[in-house]
Design a protein around this motif. Structure first.
Motif, PDB file in Angstrom:
ATOM      1  N   SER A 248     -18.781  88.462  83.765  1.00 37.01           N
ATOM      2  CA  SER A 248     -18.557  87.032  83.986  1.00 37.01           C
ATOM      3  C   SER A 248     -17.078  86.716  84.196  1.00 37.01           C
ATOM      4  N   ASP A 249     -16.190  87.377  83.432  1.00 29.34           N
ATOM      5  CA  ASP A 249     -14.769  87.066  83.596  1.00 29.34           C
ATOM      6  C   ASP A 249     -14.249  87.548  84.949  1.00 29.34           C
ATOM      7  N   PHE A 250     -14.846  88.614  85.498  1.00 28.35           N
ATOM      8  CA  PHE A 250     -14.483  89.057  86.855  1.00 28.35           C
ATOM      9  C   PHE A 250     -14.920  88.005  87.873  1.00 28.35           C
ATOM     10  N   ILE A 251     -16.142  87.494  87.728  1.00 31.03           N
ATOM     11  CA  ILE A 251     -16.645  86.439  88.626  1.00 31.03           C
ATOM     12  C   ILE A 251     -15.743  85.222  88.564  1.00 31.03           C
ATOM     13  N   LEU A 317     -18.765  83.162  99.065  1.00 30.78           N
ATOM     14  CA  LEU A 317     -18.182  83.440  97.750  1.00 30.78           C
ATOM     15  C   LEU A 317     -18.817  84.678  97.137  1.00 30.78           C
ATOM     16  N   VAL A 318     -20.146  84.765  97.175  1.00 31.71           N
ATOM     17  CA  VAL A 318     -20.841  85.926  96.616  1.00 31.71           C
ATOM     18  C   VAL A 318     -20.405  87.201  97.343  1.00 31.71           C
ATOM     19  N   ASP A 319     -20.323  87.149  98.657  1.00 27.26           N
ATOM     20  CA  ASP A 319     -19.911  88.336  99.416  1.00 27.26           C
ATOM     21  C   ASP A 319     -18.477  88.730  99.078  1.00 27.26           C
ATOM     22  N   ALA A 324     -14.876  92.581  96.404  1.00 30.21           N
ATOM     23  CA  ALA A 324     -13.795  92.892  95.469  1.00 30.21           C
ATOM     24  C   ALA A 324     -14.275  93.835  94.378  1.00 30.21           C
ATOM     25  N   TYR A 325     -15.491  93.625  93.912  1.00 31.69           N
ATOM     26  CA  TYR A 325     -16.038  94.475  92.840  1.00 31.69           C
ATOM     27  C   TYR A 325     -16.249  95.904  93.330  1.00 31.69           C
TER      28      TYR A 325
END
Length: 328
Positions: A248-251, A317-319, A324-325
């Motif tokens: 969650s903190d990455f998101i 945003l999701v992409d 990044a992940y």
């Protein structure tokens, strides 16, 4: 009873409006009249709630058994209501939020006595400020308040983070076989409540004199983790879920809203104790399982093609987060 709903045509409130008519209440809706929601039997007052003079003119000459504000979000909003309705209603119900409860939680079981504290989300802090103002007015001037704290209630929205809510983006993404982000490892516990169930508990508080001065949350007793919630959404969409689990903190680094909405709410495990609302409204029980309720919601979107709107920014945003992940 003569009841005024300020708002009354939203995702949560429409079901309560319809049930109020079925229960024989003399229901007035005060809003700007911009939402095309048909509720036979209601009486309409047209005004912008943020304009005190407009509201004062619209309610001139009326006194109420109950006033409910579904769209008050700041202390200024409830201050305005106090000035408008003090001495003119036997009960005032403020719609707060269960996200106001302490985050991170000191105990996984949430009761109405759980402290109100959320350092992550301004929305929640504003609701807490509203509650504090109203409680002062109750104690000092006898303003007859009841506080209700919904938690993640759905009907005409798809209740998942990032790609969900009042558009069809998440369903379109699942049906096209695209990846969907599930926050954390998906094992935090959560509750989603259908608006029709919420309405049964909520409308039982209308005119309930013993509820004055009290606060209540009204939720389903069905407890799921987020993996199960996303799987049921995909099942209702008719396609397999391609889930990618991301912290969650990455998101939140890429989505400002997720800082409050995830870290201050949905990333936490919560179990709501509904014994209080059941004591005050005997017979209240949520009966709509999420597996059925989410199918109803998707059918509602599909009934009219214009409801099946996509939000390209959400997909982008999701992409971006996925890219990044995966680049780590």
């Amino acid at each position: 009873m003569k009841v005024l709903y300020i708002g009354g045509t939203g995702n949560i409130s429409t079901a309560s409006s319809r049930l109020a008519i079925e229960m024989g209440f003399d229901l007035y809706l005060l809003n700007r009249g911009t939402r095309k929601v048909e509720i036979p039997g209601v009486k309409s007052l047209v005004a912008d709630h943020s304009d005190s003079a407009s509201v004062k003119e619209a309610v001139q000459g009326h006194e109420w058994d109950v006033v409910v504000n579904w769209i008050a979000f700041t202390e200024q909003d409830v201050q305005r209501d106090f000035e408008l309705f003090h001495g003119k209603t036997r009960q005032y119900i403020f719609i707060s939020t269960a996200s106001a409860y302490q985050k991170p939680g000191g105990h996984p079981v949430i009761t109405e006595s759980t402290p109100l504290y959320n350092p992550y989300w301004q929305y929640s802090r504003d609701k807490i400020a509203c509650e504090d103002f109203l409680m002062r007015k109750y104690r000092e001037e006898g303003f007859p308040i009841t506080i209700v704290r919904p938690s993640h209630t759905y009907d005409t929205v798809i209740p998942v983070p990032l790609c969900g809510w009042n558009d069809f983006t998440i369903i379109d993404r699942i049906r096209k076989g695209k990846e969907v982000i599930v926050h954390g490892d998906g094992t935090s516990l959560w509750t989603v409540t259908h608006s029709d169930d919420f309405a049964k508990g909520f409308n039982g508080l209308l005119g309930h004199r013993q509820s004055i001065g009290h606060s209540f949350h009204i939720t389903s007793d069905e407890i799921m983790n987020w993996n199960q919630i996303f799987e049921l959404v995909a099942e209702a969409a008719g396609a397999p879920l391609k889930a990618v689990h991301i912290a969650s903190d990455f998101i939140a680094r890429y989505d400002e809203h997720s800082y409050g909405g995830l870290l201050g709410d949905k990333a936490q495990s919560v179990i709501f104790d509904n014994s209080k609302i059941k004591r005050f409204v005997p017979g209240y029980h949520a009966t709509i399982k999420f597996s059925e309720g989410i199918k109803r919601t998707i059918r509602w979107f599909e009934e009219k093609p214009e409801r099946m709107q996509m939000d390209p920014a959400k997909g982008q945003l999701v992409d971006r987060i996925l890219g990044a992940y995966k680049s780590l």
